[in-house]
Design an enzyme around this catalytic site. Structure first.
Site, PDB file in Angstrom:
ATOM      1  CB  THR A  48      -0.882   0.034   1.268  1.00 34.33           C
ATOM      2  OG1 THR A  48      -0.047   0.377   2.380  1.00 34.33           O
ATOM      3  CG2 THR A  48      -1.552  -1.292   1.540  1.00 34.33           C
ATOM      4  CB  CYS A  49       0.269   4.859  -0.188  1.00 36.15           C
ATOM      5  SG  CYS A  49      -1.083   4.956   0.968  1.00 36.15           S
ATOM      6  NE  ARG A  51       1.111  -1.630   6.966  1.00 37.20           N
ATOM      7  CZ  ARG A  51       1.858  -1.787   8.046  1.00 37.20           C
ATOM      8  NH1 ARG A  51       2.797  -2.696   8.088  1.00 37.20           N
ATOM      9  NH2 ARG A  51       1.654  -1.045   9.108  1.00 37.20           N
ATOM     10  N   GLY A 187     -13.673  26.517  -3.969  1.00 33.80           N
ATOM     11  CA  GLY A 187     -12.428  25.886  -4.412  1.00 33.80           C
ATOM     12  C   GLY A 187     -12.740  24.537  -5.024  1.00 33.80           C
ATOM     13  CB  ALA A 188     -12.634  23.080  -8.024  1.00 31.87           C
ATOM     14  CD  GLU A 190      -4.803  15.753  -3.912  1.00 26.65           C
ATOM     15  OE1 GLU A 190      -4.475  15.003  -2.994  1.00 26.65           O
ATOM     16  OE2 GLU A 190      -4.008  16.241  -4.731  1.00 26.65           O
TER      17      GLU A 190
END
Lengths: 428, 274
Positions: A48-49, A51, A187-188, A190
């Protein structure tokens, strides 16, 4: 048990290194092929991001954790990763670590709800790649069960641990029914998108997006089935919204005290929830002084996040207790692995005799009598083998009398000549 | 029957205490296992309480409204009963401890000082008077429950405002729900008080030929009725919301308590029986 494994995680490595060793689904498949060639008989890879975990049963006794590490380094061609950046596990510790991972107590965010599904996906890949066998399949089952039990039996996944979810928690303490409420997202980017998606998942009545670049606002609105409003015009419509979330990159306030004062006046006291998650802030924090205006920024929402993380930490001993129970269960199963072939052979031996003896009388009795005799012999064998089977299992499952279980198994093999069973069960 | 009445008189404060303890435990701990137990306890307590009120009425041949301590036990019951109905209708259970506490206090005082009165003024045996007093008490119970929800609204409002996410934040329902509970309690209380006033207008001239319409109790109850009436109208017609509505109900409750105290303690009235 000779399960071995290595882990590269948030404790051992920087995010750059964790990203460098991350394996996509396709890479996992290729890497499994490599592992299967000369390192592991069976196993699995979780990536995963946060581990990357490689676990399995070595092909030979000479294969150790270092071999897994070298395979990964060569496969990913990573610079700067050393043995200091990995955690190494063997035997029961390896199993315990896998269970900690699947239960979420080893995650960067304790109780992370996504890790269980990520583990399950890794196990599925292992099965698809024919990289799983008896032991790894059992480990998959237990890991999935521990993950489920941790969620069901403890509070390890309870409470918001991200700023967006914390905001939802506050919103739900102000409004009873979100599907009658309207939200404005300023706002658009993330962060705005994340907030909009969270609100949408809670079935908010209506989402409106405003952004300096209209096109981006339109794209986000489409994603969350919302509408847009012109950036130059949105201040005149603030009173229509129950929830205002702002996350732009503006360096100045884009909503000031008077804008909100005018809006709350038009709303006749109906509250407004404001969440300013921009850095620097978009909305003048003085608005919190206004009656019925509930203003939150990142710092205030982090109070909730910290409280919930603290509560989750207090649940860790309960999850560890579940892990201990499941490891005990695993060893009860594992210890019987040695006696299972003997029990199977013993049963086959008796069934061969039964088959042989029945065939001798097949044409000497009526069909009806034959069926009765067949039933009777099956019951007879069942009753004869019941006690030896149970006693052997009990000895093995307890784990305390493995030598005795082994002695009895050898005795049975010797007495019934099970290492050399003739096809018809007759003695040679 | 008298023995049974005395036994229940002792048992009721204990049951209210147990019910209050379970509601409080649930509020602090939020454990699912006591989630339904507390409602069962409240139901048992109220069932026994209604039996107690019936037994007293039968045994002493008058409704239990002839002295302050009889009124207190009726008040304890009507508060608990009104909350029970509210909980059943809305299925919102986070505020029970705060209301059952009032029932507990009234019942403890009543149980300690209540007497077995057989000889009472003849007028107090009147059934219409019973309905008049009961509806007034239920009305005031509604206002009390509204006030409790109003106070809880302000506590939660303040906690959210200053970003204090403690027990109040975690356990209480949302501000919108507290505001609704407050308003519905006021509405029910107002309707019952109106019924009580109407019965009073019909029955009082018959029972008291020397009735005075400038009697302190009549004036005070009219003020209470007016304050709550205006509060309801602002919500329904002017669409007021939140703090303003709550302030009106708290103001009404304060006026109600002060006027009751003033008219009962300081003023001389045909309306004073004890």
């Amino acid at each position: 048990m000779n399960l071995i494994g290595i882990s590269i995680n948030h404790r051992t490595s920087s995010i750059e290194l964790r990203e460098a060793v991350h394996l996509s689904t396709d890479e996992q498949k290729d890497f499994i092929k490599l592992l299967r060639n000369d390192v592991l008989k069976e196993g699995f890879v979780i990536s995963t991001c946060n581990r990357t975990e490689i676990f399995g049963i070595p092909k030979t006794n000479s294969v150790g954790n270092k071999a897994l590490f070298e395979k990964l380094i060569n496969f990913k061609n990573v610079d700067g990763l050393s043995l200091d950046n990995i955690e190494k596990f063997e035997s029961e510790e390896a199993l315990k670590h896998v269970l900690k991972v699947s239960s979420g107590i080893d995650s960067l965010i304790i109780g992370d709800s996504q890790i269980l599904s990520q583990c399950k996906e890794s196990f599925r890949i292992s099965v698809d790649q024919e990289f799983s066998n008896t032991i790894s399949r059992k480990v998959f089952d237990i890991a999935a069960r521990v993950g489920k039990r941790a969620i069901k039996e403890t509070l390890i996944s309870q409470g918001a641990v991200t700023v967006s979810y914390a905001a939802i928690q506050v919103i739900e303490k102000i409004f009873a029914n979100l599907n009658t409420k309207e939200a404005l997202i300023i706002g658009a980017g993330e962060t705005s998108e994340l907030a909009a998606v969270h609100l949408n998942s809670r079935s908010i009545g209506k989402i409106t997006i405003t952004n300096r670049t209209e096109e981006k606002a339109g794209q986000l609105a489409k994603k969350v089935s919302g509408s847009t409003i012109k950036f130059e015009d949105f201040r005149n419509h603030l009173h229509k919204f129950d929830i205002i979330i702002s996350a732009t990159s503006s360096t100045d306030f884009i909503v000031n005290y008077d804008d909100i004062k005018a809006a709350i006046h038009k709303r006749k006291g109906t509250p407004i929830f404001i969440m300013d998650i921009a850095i620097p802030r978009d909305i003048d924090p003085k608005v919190k002084k206004l009656d019925n205006v509930f203003y939150n920024d990142i710092d205030s929402l982090n109070i909730i996040v910290d409280q919930n993380l603290h509560k989750r930490k207090q649940e860790i001993p309960k999850v560890e207790e579940i892990i201990k129970e499941e490891i005990d269960g695993f060893y009860s199963w594992y210890n019987t692995l040695g006696i299972v072939p003997t029990i199977k052979s013993l049963r086959s031996f008796f069934e061969e005799i039964e088959h042989d003896e029945l065939s001798k009388i097949r044409h000497k009795v009526t069909d009806e009598d034959y069926i009765k005799l067949e039933d009777m012999t099956k019951r007879l064998i069942g009753r004869i083998l019941h006690n030896p089977t149970i006693k052997l299992r009990e000895l093995a499952e307890s784990g305390d009398n493995l030598d005795k279980a082994s002695e009895h198994t050898s005795a049975i093999k010797f007495l019934f000549n099970l290492d050399n069973i003739p096809k018809n069960g007759k003695k040679e | 029957m008298i023995e049974t009445i005395h036994s229940i008189n002792v048992l009721l404060p204990i049951l209210y205490f147990l019910t209050f303890s379970i509601y409080l435990y649930d509020f602090v701990k939020d454990e699912s296992k006591v989630f339904n137990v507390k409602r069962v306890f409240l139901f048992i307590t109220l069932s026994l309480h209604i039996l107690y009120l019936l037994f007293r009425t039968i045994e002493f041949n008058h409704p239990p409204i002839t002295n302050k301590f009889e009124i207190f036990t009726v008040l304890a019951f009507s508060l608990g009963f009104a909350y029970f109905l509210l909980e059943l209708l809305t299925d919102i259970r986070g505020t029970g401890a705060f209301i059952v506490l009032f029932s507990l206090v009234f019942q403890v005082i009543s149980s300690l000082y209540i007497q077995d009165l057989i000889e009472v003024k003849e007028v107090l045996r009147n059934r219409l008077l019973g309905v008049h007093v009961m509806s007034a008490l239920l009305g005031y119970s509604g206002f009390t429950i509204a006030a409790v929800h109003g106070v809880l609204f302000f506590m939660l409002y303040k906690d959210i405002k200053i970003n204090r996410y403690g027990l109040i934040f975690k356990r209480l329902p949302s501000l919108e729900i507290l505001e609704k509970l407050n308003f519905y309690s006021v509405l029910i209380g107002f309707i019952l008080l109106t019924i009580s006033i109407l019965i009073g207008f019909i029955w009082l001239p018959v029972a008291f030929p020397d009735i005075s319409y400038v009697d302190p109790k009549l004036i005070s109850v009219s003020i209470v009725w007016l304050v709550f009436g205006i509060g309801i109208l602002t919500k329904l017609i002017a669409k007021w919301y939140g703090k303003k509505v709550i302030i009106f109900s708290l103001l009404g409750f304060t006026v109600a308590i002060l006027s009751l105290l003033a008219s009962n303690i300081f003023a001389d009235s045909f309306h004073s029986f004890y």
